[in-house]
Design an enzyme around this catalytic site. Structure first.
Site, PDB file in Angstrom:
ATOM      1  N   ASP A   2       0.806  -1.206   0.000  1.00  0.00           N
ATOM      2  CA  ASP A   2       0.000   0.000   0.000  1.00  0.00           C
ATOM      3  C   ASP A   2       0.848   1.269   0.000  1.00  0.00           C
ATOM      4  O   ASP A   2       1.903   1.306   0.622  1.00  0.00           O
ATOM      5  CB  ASP A   2      -0.874  -0.024   1.266  1.00  0.00           C
ATOM      6  CG  ASP A   2      -2.221   0.589   1.000  1.00  0.00           C
ATOM      7  OD1 ASP A   2      -2.574   0.731  -0.178  1.00  0.00           O
ATOM      8  OD2 ASP A   2      -2.898   0.940   1.974  1.00  0.00           O
ATOM      9  N   ASN A   4       1.456   3.266  -2.990  1.00  0.00           N
ATOM     10  CA  ASN A   4       2.067   3.652  -4.272  1.00  0.00           C
ATOM     11  C   ASN A   4       1.497   4.974  -4.784  1.00  0.00           C
ATOM     12  O   ASN A   4       2.233   5.837  -5.267  1.00  0.00           O
ATOM     13  CB  ASN A   4       1.808   2.581  -5.340  1.00  0.00           C
ATOM     14  CG  ASN A   4       2.450   1.259  -4.995  1.00  0.00           C
ATOM     15  OD1 ASN A   4       3.304   1.191  -4.123  1.00  0.00           O
ATOM     16  ND2 ASN A   4       2.039   0.209  -5.677  1.00  0.00           N
ATOM     17  N   TRP A   7       2.752   7.917  -2.715  1.00  0.00           N
ATOM     18  CA  TRP A   7       4.166   8.146  -3.023  1.00  0.00           C
ATOM     19  C   TRP A   7       4.271   9.000  -4.297  1.00  0.00           C
ATOM     20  O   TRP A   7       5.045   9.962  -4.359  1.00  0.00           O
ATOM     21  CB  TRP A   7       4.872   6.794  -3.208  1.00  0.00           C
ATOM     22  CG  TRP A   7       6.342   6.878  -3.454  1.00  0.00           C
ATOM     23  CD1 TRP A   7       7.330   6.805  -2.528  1.00  0.00           C
ATOM     24  CD2 TRP A   7       7.000   7.050  -4.728  1.00  0.00           C
ATOM     25  NE1 TRP A   7       8.561   6.920  -3.136  1.00  0.00           N
ATOM     26  CE2 TRP A   7       8.388   7.067  -4.483  1.00  0.00           C
ATOM     27  CE3 TRP A   7       6.548   7.188  -6.051  1.00  0.00           C
ATOM     28  CZ2 TRP A   7       9.333   7.205  -5.493  1.00  0.00           C
ATOM     29  CZ3 TRP A   7       7.490   7.340  -7.059  1.00  0.00           C
ATOM     30  CH2 TRP A   7       8.859   7.352  -6.769  1.00  0.00           C
ATOM     31  N   HIS A  19       3.283   2.895  -8.808  1.00  0.00           N
ATOM     32  CA  HIS A  19       3.224   1.438  -8.964  1.00  0.00           C
ATOM     33  C   HIS A  19       4.547   0.921  -9.564  1.00  0.00           C
ATOM     34  O   HIS A  19       5.039  -0.140  -9.181  1.00  0.00           O
ATOM     35  CB  HIS A  19       2.046   1.030  -9.854  1.00  0.00           C
ATOM     36  CG  HIS A  19       0.703   1.380  -9.261  1.00  0.00           C
ATOM     37  ND1 HIS A  19       0.352   1.068  -7.974  1.00  0.00           N
ATOM     38  CD2 HIS A  19      -0.378   2.019  -9.789  1.00  0.00           C
ATOM     39  CE1 HIS A  19      -0.885   1.490  -7.734  1.00  0.00           C
ATOM     40  NE2 HIS A  19      -1.334   2.089  -8.818  1.00  0.00           N
ATOM     41  N   SER A  47      -6.496  -6.658  -5.666  1.00  0.00           N
ATOM     42  CA  SER A  47      -7.670  -7.273  -5.029  1.00  0.00           C
ATOM     43  C   SER A  47      -8.842  -7.249  -6.014  1.00  0.00           C
ATOM     44  O   SER A  47      -8.825  -6.510  -7.006  1.00  0.00           O
ATOM     45  CB  SER A  47      -8.042  -6.498  -3.765  1.00  0.00           C
ATOM     46  OG  SER A  47      -8.585  -5.243  -4.120  1.00  0.00           O
ATOM     47  N   THR A  48      -9.877  -8.032  -5.703  1.00  0.00           N
ATOM     48  CA  THR A  48     -11.071  -7.991  -6.575  1.00  0.00           C
ATOM     49  C   THR A  48     -11.681  -6.581  -6.536  1.00  0.00           C
ATOM     50  O   THR A  48     -12.255  -6.119  -7.512  1.00  0.00           O
ATOM     51  CB  THR A  48     -12.123  -9.037  -6.128  1.00  0.00           C
ATOM     52  OG1 THR A  48     -12.303  -8.930  -4.724  1.00  0.00           O
ATOM     53  CG2 THR A  48     -11.703 -10.453  -6.465  1.00  0.00           C
ATOM     54  N   TRP A  51     -10.550  -3.736  -9.143  1.00  0.00           N
ATOM     55  CA  TRP A  51     -11.118  -3.591 -10.498  1.00  0.00           C
ATOM     56  C   TRP A  51     -11.968  -2.327 -10.598  1.00  0.00           C
ATOM     57  O   TRP A  51     -12.251  -1.860 -11.697  1.00  0.00           O
ATOM     58  CB  TRP A  51     -11.976  -4.811 -10.870  1.00  0.00           C
ATOM     59  CG  TRP A  51     -11.206  -6.086 -11.038  1.00  0.00           C
ATOM     60  CD1 TRP A  51     -11.270  -7.184 -10.235  1.00  0.00           C
ATOM     61  CD2 TRP A  51     -10.261  -6.412 -12.078  1.00  0.00           C
ATOM     62  NE1 TRP A  51     -10.421  -8.171 -10.703  1.00  0.00           N
ATOM     63  CE2 TRP A  51      -9.794  -7.723 -11.836  1.00  0.00           C
ATOM     64  CE3 TRP A  51      -9.764  -5.722 -13.192  1.00  0.00           C
ATOM     65  CZ2 TRP A  51      -8.859  -8.354 -12.651  1.00  0.00           C
ATOM     66  CZ3 TRP A  51      -8.833  -6.355 -14.003  1.00  0.00           C
ATOM     67  CH2 TRP A  51      -8.391  -7.654 -13.733  1.00  0.00           C
ATOM     68  N   LEU A 113      12.931 -19.688  -2.612  1.00  0.00           N
ATOM     69  CA  LEU A 113      11.795 -18.915  -2.088  1.00  0.00           C
ATOM     70  C   LEU A 113      10.580 -19.174  -2.980  1.00  0.00           C
ATOM     71  O   LEU A 113      10.718 -19.242  -4.203  1.00  0.00           O
ATOM     72  CB  LEU A 113      12.141 -17.410  -2.134  1.00  0.00           C
ATOM     73  CG  LEU A 113      11.006 -16.419  -1.885  1.00  0.00           C
ATOM     74  CD1 LEU A 113      10.606 -16.398  -0.408  1.00  0.00           C
ATOM     75  CD2 LEU A 113      11.394 -15.002  -2.316  1.00  0.00           C
ATOM     76  N   LEU A 177      -7.198  -5.253   7.426  1.00  0.00           N
ATOM     77  CA  LEU A 177      -6.775  -6.432   6.659  1.00  0.00           C
ATOM     78  C   LEU A 177      -7.127  -6.331   5.177  1.00  0.00           C
ATOM     79  O   LEU A 177      -6.551  -7.035   4.350  1.00  0.00           O
ATOM     80  CB  LEU A 177      -7.408  -7.709   7.235  1.00  0.00           C
ATOM     81  CG  LEU A 177      -6.978  -8.086   8.660  1.00  0.00           C
ATOM     82  CD1 LEU A 177      -7.696  -9.353   9.102  1.00  0.00           C
ATOM     83  CD2 LEU A 177      -5.466  -8.305   8.735  1.00  0.00           C
ATOM     84  N   SER A 178      -8.093  -5.484   4.843  1.00  0.00           N
ATOM     85  CA  SER A 178      -8.485  -5.272   3.451  1.00  0.00           C
ATOM     86  C   SER A 178      -8.748  -6.578   2.689  1.00  0.00           C
ATOM     87  O   SER A 178      -8.289  -6.739   1.553  1.00  0.00           O
ATOM     88  CB  SER A 178      -7.422  -4.443   2.721  1.00  0.00           C
ATOM     89  OG  SER A 178      -7.286  -3.192   3.328  1.00  0.00           O
ATOM     90  N   GLU A 189       1.418 -12.744  13.172  1.00  0.00           N
ATOM     91  CA  GLU A 189       1.895 -11.512  13.814  1.00  0.00           C
ATOM     92  C   GLU A 189       1.778 -10.365  12.802  1.00  0.00           C
ATOM     93  O   GLU A 189       2.047 -10.555  11.607  1.00  0.00           O
ATOM     94  CB  GLU A 189       3.362 -11.679  14.236  1.00  0.00           C
ATOM     95  CG  GLU A 189       3.579 -12.722  15.314  1.00  0.00           C
ATOM     96  CD  GLU A 189       2.959 -12.328  16.657  1.00  0.00           C
ATOM     97  OE1 GLU A 189       3.001 -11.136  17.006  1.00  0.00           O
ATOM     98  OE2 GLU A 189       2.430 -13.225  17.338  1.00  0.00           O
TER      99      GLU A 189
END
Ligand code: FPP
Length: 222
Positions: A2, A4, A7, A19, A47-48, A51, A113, A177-178, A189
């Site tokens: 979160d 962008n 900024w 972005h 996220s959905t 859109w 990773l 939490l969005s 945590e």
């Protein structure tokens, strides 16, 4: 990831410039995780609900993702990173889906990773999709409804192949939490930083991991 937009605004740039800079922080986060020995990194990239943003921003973000996948897959190979994705991936533009699947396939054997991109992702929809999947299994007689417990349920989530997150990092000071990994974050945590995502670089990630190292996790016990 979160901040962008803020900024970019602070610098008088268009949001997409934020972005783009955010994509550089993605590279830093990958490097930091490898350095710290983190095995799974999940990035909430779209996220959905996203859109609903102005069409031009959505198109620019999808193009950025497509470019990132094309340009950075060799880097993922070099760093031994396996790419995965969660969310309603068929919502993505065809070109994006193609690049995503190419990159997932190319990196499938990498082991340092696992980088999981949450794309067209919604925690609530993921839970609903899991319920639908469980109902199908019950109808087919593969499972008995009396057997549904948290472990069985987890096996029907998009994240069934990955462990629940140990640490959630939220940038730009937002305290919510969005709609992200709602089931999986039960005992995670939380680390909130006021830094905007494009300013959140490797040193900040390593600081957050160090902070996590000092936490006492009790999982409801004492
Ligand atoms: C949220 O900040 C950020 C997004 C919706 C997009 C995140 C995308 C990237 C970091 C780049 C591409 C991703 C990858 C994986 C290469 P915001 O736009 O809501 O910022 P604001 O709250 O300041 O407006």
């Amino acid at each position: 990831m979160d901040g962008n937009g803020r900024w970019a605004r602070e610098r008088g740039f268009a949001r997409i410039r934020g972005h783009e800079e955010g994509a550089e922080s993605v590279r830093d986060a990958i490097a930091g995780c490898i350095e710290a020995g983190v095995e799974f990194l999940t990035l909430y990239a779209f996220s959905t609900e996203n859109w609903r943003r102005p069409k031009a921003e959505v198109i620019a973000l999808m193009k950025l993702l497509e470019r990132f996948l094309k340009k950075r897959t060799p880097e993922l190979m070099e760093k031994n990173v396996r790419l995965q994705a969660i969310g309603r991936l068929t919502d993505l533009p065809a070109a994006c889906q193609r690049e995503l699947h190419c990159s997932i396939e190319a990196t499938a054997g990498n082991t340092a990773l696992t980088l999981i991109l949450a794309l067209s992702y919604s925690g609530r929809l993921e839970i609903i999709d899991a319920i639908q999947s469980l109902l199908r299994e019950i109808e087919l007689g593969h499972i008995d409804k009396a057997m549904i417990d948290p472990e069985t349920f987890s096996k029907h989530l998009y994240t069934r192949y990955y462990p629940d997150p140990d640490l959630l990092i939220r940038t730009s000071g937002e305290m919510r939490l969005s709609n992200f990994l709602l089931w999986q974050l039960s005992y995670t945590e939380i680390f909130v930083t006021s830094k905007l995502w494009p300013d959140f670089r490797k040193g900040d990630l390593l600081d957050a991991i160090r902070d996590y190292g000092n936490r006492q996790r009790r999982y409801g016990g004492i």
